[in-house]
Design a protein around this motif. Structure first.
Motif, PDB file in Angstrom:
ATOM      1  N   GLN A  28       0.831  -1.212   0.000  1.00 25.76           N
ATOM      2  CA  GLN A  28       0.000   0.000   0.000  1.00 25.76           C
ATOM      3  C   GLN A  28       0.861   1.257   0.000  1.00 25.76           C
ATOM      4  O   GLN A  28       0.556   2.237  -0.687  1.00 25.76           O
ATOM      5  CB  GLN A  28      -0.930  -0.021   1.219  1.00 25.76           C
ATOM      6  CG  GLN A  28      -1.994   1.074   1.171  1.00 25.76           C
ATOM      7  CD  GLN A  28      -2.943   0.961   2.328  1.00 25.76           C
ATOM      8  OE1 GLN A  28      -2.635   1.413   3.422  1.00 25.76           O
ATOM      9  NE2 GLN A  28      -4.099   0.340   2.101  1.00 25.76           N
ATOM     10  N   TRP A  29       1.925   1.233   0.770  1.00 21.96           N
ATOM     11  CA  TRP A  29       2.812   2.400   0.799  1.00 21.96           C
ATOM     12  C   TRP A  29       3.462   2.626  -0.565  1.00 21.96           C
ATOM     13  O   TRP A  29       3.597   3.744  -1.033  1.00 21.96           O
ATOM     14  CB  TRP A  29       3.886   2.213   1.867  1.00 21.96           C
ATOM     15  CG  TRP A  29       5.015   3.201   1.748  1.00 21.96           C
ATOM     16  CD1 TRP A  29       6.262   2.952   1.346  1.00 21.96           C
ATOM     17  CD2 TRP A  29       4.947   4.597   2.006  1.00 21.96           C
ATOM     18  NE1 TRP A  29       7.012   4.099   1.333  1.00 21.96           N
ATOM     19  CE2 TRP A  29       6.205   5.140   1.745  1.00 21.96           C
ATOM     20  CE3 TRP A  29       3.912   5.447   2.449  1.00 21.96           C
ATOM     21  CZ2 TRP A  29       6.503   6.489   1.899  1.00 21.96           C
ATOM     22  CZ3 TRP A  29       4.207   6.785   2.600  1.00 21.96           C
ATOM     23  CH2 TRP A  29       5.496   7.292   2.324  1.00 21.96           C
ATOM     24  N   ARG A  30       3.879   1.490  -1.177  1.00 27.63           N
ATOM     25  CA  ARG A  30       4.505   1.630  -2.490  1.00 27.63           C
ATOM     26  C   ARG A  30       3.544   2.247  -3.501  1.00 27.63           C
ATOM     27  O   ARG A  30       3.930   3.098  -4.310  1.00 27.63           O
ATOM     28  CB  ARG A  30       4.928   0.233  -2.991  1.00 27.63           C
ATOM     29  CG  ARG A  30       5.748   0.271  -4.277  1.00 27.63           C
ATOM     30  CD  ARG A  30       5.983  -1.123  -4.806  1.00 27.63           C
ATOM     31  NE  ARG A  30       4.722  -1.747  -5.228  1.00 27.63           N
ATOM     32  CZ  ARG A  30       4.124  -1.482  -6.384  1.00 27.63           C
ATOM     33  NH1 ARG A  30       4.629  -0.610  -7.236  1.00 27.63           N
ATOM     34  NH2 ARG A  30       2.978  -2.077  -6.698  1.00 27.63           N
ATOM     35  N   ARG A  31       2.283   1.833  -3.422  1.00 31.21           N
ATOM     36  CA  ARG A  31       1.313   2.356  -4.387  1.00 31.21           C
ATOM     37  C   ARG A  31       0.932   3.802  -4.105  1.00 31.21           C
ATOM     38  O   ARG A  31       0.491   4.517  -4.998  1.00 31.21           O
ATOM     39  CB  ARG A  31       0.051   1.476  -4.381  1.00 31.21           C
ATOM     40  CG  ARG A  31       0.320   0.046  -4.867  1.00 31.21           C
ATOM     41  CD  ARG A  31      -0.867  -0.860  -4.609  1.00 31.21           C
ATOM     42  NE  ARG A  31      -2.049  -0.374  -5.318  1.00 31.21           N
ATOM     43  CZ  ARG A  31      -2.346  -0.682  -6.576  1.00 31.21           C
ATOM     44  NH1 ARG A  31      -1.554  -1.491  -7.254  1.00 31.21           N
ATOM     45  NH2 ARG A  31      -3.422  -0.208  -7.158  1.00 31.21           N
ATOM     46  N   SER A  32       1.076   4.231  -2.847  1.00 29.49           N
ATOM     47  CA  SER A  32       0.678   5.606  -2.508  1.00 29.49           C
ATOM     48  C   SER A  32       1.869   6.519  -2.272  1.00 29.49           C
ATOM     49  O   SER A  32       1.704   7.613  -1.731  1.00 29.49           O
ATOM     50  CB  SER A  32      -0.201   5.576  -1.249  1.00 29.49           C
ATOM     51  OG  SER A  32       0.555   5.051  -0.166  1.00 29.49           O
TER      52      SER A  32
END
Length: 409
Positions: free
Chosen positions: A341-345
């Motif tokens: 999720q962090w990578r995508r955001s």
């Protein structure tokens, strides 16, 4: 007078023998007839003839050595030449003379045989010396001494060479034996010294091990025993009978300690068995969180499970790896979703993706304008180049838009 081919009897009873040198008296026989006198002295001749024949047989068969044969011929010749007997004494002497070439031939044969044996002996003794010198430089302390004794026995059984050669080879052989013996004694003396040193070290280690045998400080004491074992191995062997006795004491001390530790751990594991049941139930709750569909809810639930997990206490040691592993896999699954999720955001990556889309759109507008002018001018080659450029940029734009949508999704 009574006559015989090789002698006669005079009227007074004197008996004569005829030889190549003439006639000579061989004795008197007054007590009997002349015929009896001749018979008596011809029988003496027959005895001499038998002795000559026997000597011929013994010499020709090689029973006598050349030296023995020469001495025997000389003795019998003296008997024949001065014999008081009637018969062909010259023929007997001739037969004895005929033995001289036979004896000389045998002497030559024996000389050649001795030379051959000496040559073989030289080769064998040189081999013995070479092997002994090799053993003297080696370290075969177990078998070397026995082998040198075998070589010495072989040496003694071999014929001697000429004095100088035999003495020279013997000195080399003797020196090799002395060198080996001296080095062997030094080796075992050094080994004995090391063994006595190892005895002192191992006696100390045994005392320390026996002092630790009743310790209940399980962790540090187990480590201390490992250190003692390393020292034991590094110390090397002590004298065999001592080494076995010391090892028995050392192992007894070890077994006493580790037996007590295992018994204590078994009691503890029995007490912790109920805690394992609680943690198995918590794992059932934790494993229901995977796959993660609501990250925030999963994080909250896992924190609660982790607090109850710690509160549940210790479990038997043989269950620790299994239970901790199952909990760790759930934690890793939740963390993996967090990282994705962090990578995508990631704001920086999202901004870079949007910037790339904008740049590509601007570049495509410029290429489209250039393409319209080339078509109007009828420049076919330029049209083809721009169409290929446009297709490539549009493909990159499509990829950039997909990447940007992933960050914004």
């Amino acid at each position: 007078m009574t006559s015989h081919e090789w002698g006669r009897v005079a009227e007074d009873g004197t008996v004569f023998v005829r030889t190549a040198e003439g006639e000579r008296s061989v004795g008197q026989y007054p007590a009997g007839t002349p015929e009896e006198a001749l018979r008596f002295f011809t029988e003496r001749y027959a005895a001499l003839e038998f002795e000559v024949g026997l000597l011929e047989q013994r010499i020709r068969s090689g029973v006598l050595s050349p030296e023995e044969a020469v001495a025997s011929v000389r003795t019998v010749r003296e008997q024949v030449v001065g014999a008081n007997a009637v018969g062909d004494l010259d023929a007997l002497a001739t037969r004895l003379d005929a033995l001289a070439p036979v004896i000389e031939q045998q002497r030559e044969a024996r000389r050649a045989e001795r030379a051959a044996r000496a040559a073989e002996s030289r080769v064998e003794k040189e081999r013995i010396v070479a092997e002994a010198e090799g053993l003297a430089e080696g370290t075969d302390w177990r078998n070397g001494a026995n082998r040198l004794r075998e070589l010495l026995d072989t040496w003694k059984a071999l014929p001697r060479l000429d004095r100088a050669s035999d003495d020279a080879l013997w000195r080399r052989f003797s020196t090799a034996r002395t060198t080996y013996t001296r080095r062997r004694k030094a080796h075992f003396a050094e080994q004995q010294e090391r063994r006595e040193g190892a005895r002192a070290v191992k006696e100390r280690l045994v005392r320390e091990a026996e002092e630790l045998a009743t310790s209940t400080d399980w962790g540090p004491t187990a480590g201390a025993y490992r250190d003692l074992m390393r020292e034991w191995k590094a110390a090397g062997p002590a004298p065999r009978d001592v080494d076995e006795a010391l090892w028995k004491r050392f192992r007894t001390a070890q077994d006493t300690f580790f037996g007590a530790r295992d018994a204590a751990n078994a009691r503890v594991d029995e007490e912790f068995a109920a805690n394992a049941v609680v943690k198995e139930q918590l794992l059932v709750e934790a494993e229901q969180l995977v796959p993660v569909t609501d990250l925030d809810a999963a994080r909250r639930a896992f924190r609660d499970i982790a607090e109850r997990w710690d509160a549940a206490g210790k479990v038997p040691r043989e269950r620790m790896r299994e239970l901790e592993g199952r909990l760790r896999r759930v934690e890793q699954a939740i963390r993996g979703v967090e990282e994705e999720q962090w990578r995508r955001s990631d704001p920086e990556k999202s901004a870079r993706a949007d910037e790339m889309v904008t740049k590509l759109e601007s570049a495509i507008e410029k290429v489209e304008a250039d393409l319209a002018r080339a078509r109007a001018a009828g420049d076919a080659r330029r049209v083809q180049e721009l169409e290929e450029n446009l297709a490539s940029r549009q493909a990159f734009l499509e990829m950039a838009r997909r990447t940007s949508s992933e960050f914004s999704g």
